[in-house]
Design a protein around this motif. Sequence first.
Motif, PDB file in Angstrom:
ATOM      1  N   ALA B 146       0.831  -1.203   0.000  1.00 31.56           N
ATOM      2  CA  ALA B 146       0.000   0.000   0.000  1.00 31.56           C
ATOM      3  C   ALA B 146       0.866   1.252   0.000  1.00 31.56           C
ATOM      4  CB  ALA B 146      -0.910  -0.020   1.226  1.00 31.56           C
ATOM      5  N   THR B 147       1.939   1.222   0.766  1.00 28.57           N
ATOM      6  CA  THR B 147       2.856   2.362   0.773  1.00 28.57           C
ATOM      7  C   THR B 147       3.437   2.593  -0.614  1.00 28.57           C
ATOM      8  OG1 THR B 147       3.445   1.739   3.037  1.00 28.57           O
ATOM      9  CG2 THR B 147       4.872   3.326   1.929  1.00 28.57           C
ATOM     10  N   GLU B 149       2.256   1.648  -3.484  1.00 29.44           N
ATOM     11  CA  GLU B 149       1.269   2.066  -4.470  1.00 29.44           C
ATOM     12  C   GLU B 149       0.852   3.508  -4.251  1.00 29.44           C
ATOM     13  OE1 GLU B 149      -2.139  -0.401  -4.436  1.00 29.44           O
ATOM     14  OE2 GLU B 149      -2.963   0.474  -6.268  1.00 29.44           O
ATOM     15  N   ALA B 150       0.858   3.937  -2.981  1.00 34.55           N
ATOM     16  CA  ALA B 150       0.414   5.294  -2.689  1.00 34.55           C
ATOM     17  C   ALA B 150       1.440   6.341  -3.084  1.00 34.55           C
ATOM     18  CB  ALA B 150       0.111   5.427  -1.200  1.00 34.55           C
ATOM     19  N   ILE B 172       9.161   0.278   7.624  1.00 37.63           N
ATOM     20  CA  ILE B 172       9.036   0.529   6.191  1.00 37.63           C
ATOM     21  C   ILE B 172       9.450   1.965   5.938  1.00 37.63           C
ATOM     22  CG2 ILE B 172       7.422   0.668   4.263  1.00 37.63           C
ATOM     23  CD1 ILE B 172       5.757  -1.458   5.714  1.00 37.63           C
ATOM     24  N   PRO B 174       9.865   4.716   2.780  1.00 41.40           N
ATOM     25  CA  PRO B 174       9.836   5.104   1.371  1.00 41.40           C
ATOM     26  C   PRO B 174      10.887   6.166   1.097  1.00 41.40           C
ATOM     27  CG  PRO B 174       8.044   6.173   2.546  1.00 41.40           C
ATOM     28  CD  PRO B 174       8.828   5.401   3.558  1.00 41.40           C
ATOM     29  N   HIS B 197       3.070  18.434   1.397  1.00 41.53           N
ATOM     30  CA  HIS B 197       3.282  18.807   2.785  1.00 41.53           C
ATOM     31  C   HIS B 197       3.114  20.305   2.963  1.00 41.53           C
ATOM     32  CE1 HIS B 197       4.694  14.794   3.153  1.00 41.53           C
ATOM     33  NE2 HIS B 197       5.053  14.957   4.406  1.00 41.53           N
ATOM     34  N   ASP B 200       5.017  24.133   7.433  1.00 47.74           N
ATOM     35  CA  ASP B 200       5.466  23.780   8.781  1.00 47.74           C
ATOM     36  C   ASP B 200       6.150  22.421   8.795  1.00 47.74           C
ATOM     37  OD1 ASP B 200       2.593  25.299  10.387  1.00 47.74           O
ATOM     38  OD2 ASP B 200       4.547  26.095   9.795  1.00 47.74           O
ATOM     39  N   ALA B 204      10.056  20.981   9.672  1.00 39.70           N
ATOM     40  CA  ALA B 204      10.432  19.860  10.545  1.00 39.70           C
ATOM     41  C   ALA B 204      11.510  19.004   9.907  1.00 39.70           C
ATOM     42  CB  ALA B 204       9.207  19.001  10.853  1.00 39.70           C
ATOM     43  N   LYS B 216      14.746  24.339  18.092  1.00 41.43           N
ATOM     44  CA  LYS B 216      14.516  22.952  18.491  1.00 41.43           C
ATOM     45  C   LYS B 216      15.799  22.174  18.222  1.00 41.43           C
ATOM     46  CE  LYS B 216      12.041  22.245  14.160  1.00 41.43           C
ATOM     47  NZ  LYS B 216      13.204  22.298  13.316  1.00 41.43           N
ATOM     48  N   TYR B 287      17.634   9.709  17.499  1.00 45.31           N
ATOM     49  CA  TYR B 287      16.838  10.770  16.903  1.00 45.31           C
ATOM     50  C   TYR B 287      17.223  10.933  15.451  1.00 45.31           C
ATOM     51  CZ  TYR B 287      15.261  11.907  21.533  1.00 45.31           C
ATOM     52  OH  TYR B 287      14.693  11.838  22.766  1.00 45.31           O
ATOM     53  N   TYR B 288      16.236  10.902  14.595  1.00 47.87           N
ATOM     54  CA  TYR B 288      16.497  11.000  13.171  1.00 47.87           C
ATOM     55  C   TYR B 288      16.380  12.442  12.743  1.00 47.87           C
ATOM     56  CZ  TYR B 288      16.043   6.042  13.505  1.00 47.87           C
ATOM     57  OH  TYR B 288      16.214   4.754  13.866  1.00 47.87           O
ATOM     58  N   GLU B 289      17.289  12.830  11.886  1.00 42.78           N
ATOM     59  CA  GLU B 289      17.310  14.224  11.444  1.00 42.78           C
ATOM     60  C   GLU B 289      16.079  14.520  10.625  1.00 42.78           C
ATOM     61  OE1 GLU B 289      19.956  16.252  12.288  1.00 42.78           O
ATOM     62  OE2 GLU B 289      20.639  14.580  13.507  1.00 42.78           O
TER      63      GLU B 289
END
Lengths: 390, 289
Positions: B146-147, B149-150, B172, B174, B197, B200, B204, B216, B287-289
């Motif tokens: 589904a990911t 295909e989307a 998962i 993408p 997106h 804002d 992020a 942050k 923590y992922y950038e």
Amino acid sequence: MILRSVAARSCPRALALSSPRPLRRFLSTEAGSIAASTDTSTAVSANVAEQYHTYKQQSKQMGKLGTDISPHYQPHTLLNHPPSPADVTLELLLASEAHQGHVTSLWNPANARYIHGIRQGVHIISLEVTAAHLRRAAKVVQEVSRRGGMVLFVGTRDGQDRAVARAAELAKGYHLFERWIPGSITNGQQILGRCRTKVVNELDVEVPGFEEQLYDRPVLRPDLVVCMNPLENYVLLHECALNNIPTIGVIDTNADPTWVTYPIPANDDSLRCIQVIAGVLGRAGETGQKQRLAAAAEGRITYRPATGLVFPEDDVVKQPEAVERSSQRKPGKSSRMGEEVSGEQIDNHAESLEMSESLEDAGEMANKIDEVNNHESHRTRDGRDIKATS
Amino acid sequence: MMITRCLPTLTRASRRTRSFTRSIYTVPALLNHPQLQQHGVPGLLTPKGFATAYTDYQQHMVDELNESTAGTPYENQDPKSLVIEFARDPTKAYAFNIASMAFNNHFFFRGINTNPDVQSQPSSDVQLQINKDFSSTATLRDTFLATAEAMFGPGFVWLVQTNDTQFGSLRILPTYLAGSPLSGAHYRRQSHDLNTHSADSYQALNKVGTFGHAAKQTQGPKKPLGGVDVVPLLCVNTWEHVWLHDYGVRGKRQFLEAWWDKIDWDMVGQSTTLSARQTQGTGQKFYYE
């Protein structure tokens, strides 16, 4: 599951990596979080070895994905994994620029036999000749190493230090990449007299208890000297010639081939060429050392042991079957010849019984001459001067 | 002015005059490569489809890499290190793209089981982990496909193993266009479609200029060294040129379903055992950038 599919179709972000960070965007730093970070940071640093191991495994698994890379020159391999004498090919020497001589006006005519021709005003060294001489030199290094001789690798130009040190490491020999101190051989007692000496057995294990006997022995000399830049080391090569020490040297078209015993006509200005030659000779020494130790493991001694040494337990009679061999301590990180230890000189006594009588006298005479020559008025014993004993 | 001046470095390398240099990079051979070229991938791609998806495309990437890196200090480096090197430099965006596509495409084809007589199944360890993180293989399949295909537009979808115990070890991921799952190339992970997106959410993702006590900042522990926190296990290439010839413009779903049956789970098992074990029971959060 249905909801998740709908979400996936419209908003894959919901299923992807999501972190709580957007919620915390406007929070100030908290002391608790700092404390938590220091706690976990120590735990992370403790895992560095594990991370490195995992990284190496992952590199093996997927490091080479994407394309195949055709073989190419990697400079570090010449130092880390140098070629052996069997790997010497004309292509290798050509790629290492061993054929490049100097401008024709600067040549030494004694090198005419090594020169292939002239191109663009420079002499081109014949690579078949280079290969043949390099193989011969490798055989000499191998055989000297096999018979327990001391090989000294010398390379005093910029950038030759790593090649020379690596060659000495492979051949279990000695290296020098700073200036040769004149007189280290002819005036050895003065310059190298304070160095530590040790006695080792046939398996290169040090045998303690000979300190008293080592005080009176003369300074050690190398049995073979390999020089990467003879043009700058005339004094060293001359001292070796005066003391019957064979020398190997990389002879460029402007160098004098008579300065060394075994010339290797090649380009001494190319670091890559020097690394190849030093690597080959180091590998040859490594082979010789392996042969010597293999023979020693079977009980066969490939060298003439030093005589004049008495086992510390019984001081009554000399042991003719003594298989002690004295040798120099391997230099650590220091490179200067002046700080190297001197060791024992291997006496030229024959092993067989038939020649023992005639040569024993000659050997003792040689010993006495050496002692007269090498004795100085200052000797240190336990750190203080003692009176000279003539 | 600045934008137009930068453009030439970002476009195709073939605009430059071809030089007669030895090609350092060549197309890597797959397992049973002659059979693949003759018969295609059984159950997935026809011979012509395989030629387009791998042979021609990988050769194209290899040629572009050769031209881009010839004469530069990067010319003998493998694509993985090029990806990590170029990810942080916008002026090397094109070089990153081709290196990343070469890496991702080869990863995709390496993870396909090309033996028609073998039905690959996940090993018990992998199955256990899948059940723990996705409750079942069927759920994993549905979510994954589904990911994929989307995703509107080309890209890759990866199954990665992470050390993050909060969200589960297997995840998962993408990556749109030529994005890379490697931890060291996180600047170009491209896991989000920025066209859908808001501003804002873009902030992020992009942390340029965020410093000072009011900005942050991630206060968590640092990432592990060597980029071992993300281990790619398998991927699917959703670029159109892979499935267009054999499945048509509407055949993306059909291609994905056919691909799922051709996954080489042994390769997944090999990659997954190399990842770091979860040393802390409470779990270290990276923590992922």
